[in-house]
Write a protein that holds these residues in place. Sequence first.
Motif, PDB file in Angstrom:
ATOM      1  N   LEU A   1      54.757 -12.650  20.987  1.00 28.23           N
ATOM      2  CA  LEU A   1      55.590 -11.902  20.639  1.00 28.23           C
ATOM      3  C   LEU A   1      55.652 -10.531  20.918  1.00 28.23           C
ATOM      4  O   LEU A   1      56.652 -10.012  21.601  1.00 28.23           O
ATOM      5  N   SER A   2      54.449  -9.805  20.817  1.00 24.45           N
ATOM      6  CA  SER A   2      54.459  -8.494  21.011  1.00 24.45           C
ATOM      7  C   SER A   2      53.922  -8.177  22.289  1.00 24.45           C
ATOM      8  O   SER A   2      54.137  -6.970  22.754  1.00 24.45           O
ATOM      9  N   SER A   3      53.292  -8.888  23.347  1.00 22.55           N
ATOM     10  CA  SER A   3      52.700  -8.706  24.323  1.00 22.55           C
ATOM     11  C   SER A   3      53.150  -9.513  25.466  1.00 22.55           C
ATOM     12  O   SER A   3      53.696  -9.025  26.558  1.00 22.55           O
ATOM     13  N   PHE A   4      53.154 -10.813  25.509  1.00 24.37           N
ATOM     14  CA  PHE A   4      53.586 -11.516  26.664  1.00 24.37           C
ATOM     15  C   PHE A   4      54.930 -11.401  26.749  1.00 24.37           C
ATOM     16  O   PHE A   4      55.492 -11.784  27.906  1.00 24.37           O
ATOM     17  N   SER A   5      55.746 -11.200  25.659  1.00 25.83           N
ATOM     18  CA  SER A   5      57.389 -11.144  25.897  1.00 25.83           C
ATOM     19  C   SER A   5      57.585 -10.056  26.414  1.00 25.83           C
ATOM     20  O   SER A   5      58.711  -9.865  26.861  1.00 25.83           O
ATOM     21  N   ASP A   6      56.572  -9.084  26.778  1.00 24.06           N
ATOM     22  CA  ASP A   6      57.104  -7.882  27.401  1.00 24.06           C
ATOM     23  C   ASP A   6      57.699  -7.963  28.920  1.00 24.06           C
ATOM     24  O   ASP A   6      58.594  -7.424  29.226  1.00 24.06           O
ATOM     25  N   ALA A   7      56.950  -9.000  29.663  1.00 27.16           N
ATOM     26  CA  ALA A   7      57.488  -9.276  30.850  1.00 27.16           C
ATOM     27  C   ALA A   7      59.043 -10.004  30.710  1.00 27.16           C
ATOM     28  O   ALA A   7      59.751  -9.696  31.743  1.00 27.16           O
ATOM     29  N   ALA A   8      59.241 -10.551  29.766  1.00 21.08           N
ATOM     30  CA  ALA A   8      60.944 -11.147  29.635  1.00 21.08           C
ATOM     31  C   ALA A   8      61.654 -10.189  29.202  1.00 21.08           C
ATOM     32  O   ALA A   8      63.027  -9.988  29.765  1.00 21.08           O
ATOM     33  N   SER A   9      61.276  -9.058  28.443  1.00 17.51           N
ATOM     34  CA  SER A   9      61.890  -7.927  27.928  1.00 17.51           C
ATOM     35  C   SER A   9      62.305  -7.080  28.939  1.00 17.51           C
ATOM     36  O   SER A   9      63.235  -6.317  29.067  1.00 17.51           O
ATOM     37  N   TYR A  10      61.423  -7.048  30.064  1.00 20.17           N
ATOM     38  CA  TYR A  10      61.604  -5.903  31.118  1.00 20.17           C
ATOM     39  C   TYR A  10      62.216  -6.594  32.292  1.00 20.17           C
ATOM     40  O   TYR A  10      61.929  -6.802  33.368  1.00 20.17           O
TER      41      TYR A  10
ATOM     42  N   ASP B   1      65.498   2.016  30.627  1.00 23.24           N
ATOM     43  CA  ASP B   1      64.946   2.802  29.478  1.00 23.24           C
ATOM     44  C   ASP B   1      63.479   3.202  29.918  1.00 23.24           C
ATOM     45  O   ASP B   1      63.080   4.245  29.624  1.00 23.24           O
ATOM     46  N   VAL B   2      62.565   2.272  30.441  1.00 17.85           N
ATOM     47  CA  VAL B   2      61.212   2.305  30.696  1.00 17.85           C
ATOM     48  C   VAL B   2      61.245   3.388  32.072  1.00 17.85           C
ATOM     49  O   VAL B   2      60.223   4.249  32.058  1.00 17.85           O
ATOM     50  N   HIS B   3      62.004   2.998  32.730  1.00 12.95           N
ATOM     51  CA  HIS B   3      62.055   3.942  33.995  1.00 12.95           C
ATOM     52  C   HIS B   3      62.524   5.588  33.715  1.00 12.95           C
ATOM     53  O   HIS B   3      61.867   6.286  34.179  1.00 12.95           O
ATOM     54  N   GLN B   4      63.308   5.599  32.895  1.00 15.99           N
ATOM     55  CA  GLN B   4      63.692   7.003  32.505  1.00 15.99           C
ATOM     56  C   GLN B   4      62.392   7.456  31.836  1.00 15.99           C
ATOM     57  O   GLN B   4      62.257   8.642  31.886  1.00 15.99           O
ATOM     58  N   VAL B   5      61.546   6.842  30.843  1.00 13.33           N
ATOM     59  CA  VAL B   5      60.433   7.305  30.052  1.00 13.33           C
ATOM     60  C   VAL B   5      59.509   7.699  31.444  1.00 13.33           C
ATOM     61  O   VAL B   5      58.919   8.811  31.179  1.00 13.33           O
ATOM     62  N   VAL B   6      59.186   7.105  32.391  1.00 11.95           N
ATOM     63  CA  VAL B   6      58.352   7.235  33.368  1.00 11.95           C
ATOM     64  C   VAL B   6      58.891   8.412  34.228  1.00 11.95           C
ATOM     65  O   VAL B   6      58.021   9.188  34.593  1.00 11.95           O
ATOM     66  N   ARG B   7      60.070   8.569  34.596  1.00 10.61           N
ATOM     67  CA  ARG B   7      60.619   9.673  35.146  1.00 10.61           C
ATOM     68  C   ARG B   7      60.543  10.885  34.506  1.00 10.61           C
ATOM     69  O   ARG B   7      60.043  12.249  34.997  1.00 10.61           O
TER      70      ARG B   7
END
Length: 135
Positions: free
Chosen positions: A84-93, A107-113
Amino acid sequence: MANKDLVALIIHGMGTHDKGYAKDFINGIRKRLDVPERDRIEFASIRYSDELAMGQTELWEKTKKHLGRERTFFKFDPAREFMLSSFSDAASYEHRRPGVTGSPYMDVHQVVRERIKQAVTDIDGDDGEYRVILL
């Protein structure tokens, strides 16, 4: 922070990470560098795991409550929580179609920028040109 011309940003992998997750890694790199090299590098970390959490903690708590005492002899909680908390990251992304709001990918790319820009600005107060390494 004069004379710094390189930004080394550490970005985490899947799962949830504390704010200080990169501290030991950064210290390990710094110990291996000569002082002149070390002083020319701005080290920082990028933490985006909150952007992918999207209710994972809440869902896990509901799952545990639902399971209650119905758990079998074999305790699969660590595997369930990992999925739920780790493996699903790939599906969430994933990147949603244009016009759809709330894309974890964006959202992730905005944080990185934002973090790259902040690290460069931290060097000398401007956002001039610097070499950036993502680790």
